[in-house]
Design a protein around this motif. Structure first.
Motif, PDB file in Angstrom:
ATOM      1  N   GLY A  63      49.121  32.563 -39.023  1.00  0.00           N
ATOM      2  CA  GLY A  63      50.462  32.819 -39.529  1.00  0.00           C
ATOM      3  C   GLY A  63      50.966  34.204 -39.166  1.00  0.00           C
ATOM      4  N   ASP A 123      53.995  34.807 -36.408  1.00  0.00           N
ATOM      5  CA  ASP A 123      55.211  35.498 -36.812  1.00  0.00           C
ATOM      6  C   ASP A 123      55.587  36.574 -35.789  1.00  0.00           C
ATOM      7  OD1 ASP A 123      57.301  36.130 -38.876  1.00  0.00           O
ATOM      8  OD2 ASP A 123      56.259  38.055 -38.853  1.00  0.00           O
ATOM      9  N   LEU A 176      52.964  25.821 -39.323  1.00  0.00           N
ATOM     10  CA  LEU A 176      52.489  26.773 -40.324  1.00  0.00           C
ATOM     11  C   LEU A 176      51.907  26.127 -41.579  1.00  0.00           C
ATOM     12  CD1 LEU A 176      55.159  29.614 -40.107  1.00  0.00           C
ATOM     13  CD2 LEU A 176      52.817  29.611 -39.228  1.00  0.00           C
ATOM     14  N   SER A 233      48.745  28.249 -41.067  1.00  0.00           N
ATOM     15  CA  SER A 233      49.182  29.600 -41.422  1.00  0.00           C
ATOM     16  C   SER A 233      48.046  30.501 -41.886  1.00  0.00           C
ATOM     17  CB  SER A 233      50.259  29.532 -42.515  1.00  0.00           C
ATOM     18  OG  SER A 233      50.687  30.824 -42.867  1.00  0.00           O
TER      19      SER A 233
END
Length: 279
Positions: free
Chosen positions: A22, A26, A51, A55
């Motif tokens: 995750g 990002d 995710l 994640s």
């Protein structure tokens, strides 16, 4: 000595590098130079389908069997195959970058064919059907239908046409921009996806008088005035059914979309090329 040997052979990884998928995803997504529509589409795949499963998993602990189960679960839960393909492509791209960054040794996305969409060939309208549809729609959309069918221009390209893009004398249309619709930003005017998308397209001589009349009657004034105007154009979007926006489809039980109409020109070309030449 073992550590040094692994470093030399390129197999060593920092044991403290426990970054989660995750956190890495990002940063990866933020760094992508995506067009607005691609950012929205890929961001949706990441947020909704990737995710929730990966994640909190440490990046280097994701395995091929895990990826295989994740994909199978998406399909069995009713997620459409095109969406699953897109999600797999995004996951694979993230993991490819992780390999390049030295965070993992091998990309776990190794499922043969999982990244290829299986799309059936779209039906197209015959010339007679295009004519019937053009007769059925309101007058200010008639030329829109005819240009889509006989130039192959996409919806967004037609919607973004300005007066200065139309050359009635040379019977050409210059494609310089397109309109795209996103959920977050609404309608956006953007450049074509590639340099090849900026092009000049010829239109049939039979459309010259109708196009000239449309410019005089329905288009905005000025060189940068839009050729096609009206709130219904803005509401269409790239995949909206022409039948639902304009008039009933020319085929019972079918949805006539702009992609189907645009495919008419390409199909006519293929048929012409397939005809035997007469010496």
């Amino acid at each position: 000595m073992r550590k040094e040997a692994e470093i030399i052979e390129g197999r060593w990884q920092n044991p403290d590098e426990n970054v989660t998928f995750g956190a890495y995803a990002d940063s990866w997504f933020t760094e992508r130079d995506y067009a607005a529509t691609t950012r929205e589409r890929n961001g949706s795949a990441l947020r909704l389908h990737i995710l929730p499963t990966f994640s909190d998993v440490v990046l280097r602990e994701i395995t091929t069997p895990q990826v295989r189960r994740w994909r199978a679960d998406l399909l069995s839960s009713g997620v459409g195959e095109p969406t699953v393909v897109k999600s797999y492509q995004v996951l694979r791209a993230i993991m490819n970058t992780a390999v390049d960054d030295g965070l993992i040794q091998r990309n776990p996305c190794r499922i043969k064919g999982a990244g290829a969409a299986k799309t059936a060939e779209r039906p197209f309208l015959e010339v007679q059907e295009v004519s019937r549809l053009a007769e059925a729609v309101p007058a200010h959309f008639r030329v829109f239908i005819l240009l889509a069918a006989f130039t192959g221009l996409r919806f967004g390209e037609l919607a973004a046409l300005q007066r200065r893009d139309v050359d009635l004398e040379r019977r050409t249309i210059s494609v310089r921009r397109a309109i795209a619709e996103t959920r977050t930003d609404g309608l956006l005017v953007k450049a074509p996806k590639s340099a090849a998308g900026v092009r000049t397209v010829a239109f049939p001589v039979s459309l010259t008088v109708e196009l000239a009349s449309h410019l005089d009657t329905h288009s905005e004034a000025g060189r940068t005035g839009l050729v096609f105007t009206g709130s219904r154009v803005a509401r269409f979007g790239g995949t909206t059914s022409v039948a639902s926006g304009f008039a009933p489809s020319t085929r019972p039980g079918s949805r006539t979309c702009i992609f189907t109409i645009s495919g008419t020109r390409a199909t006519l070309w293929r048929r012409q090329a397939a005809r035997p030449r007469v010496n």
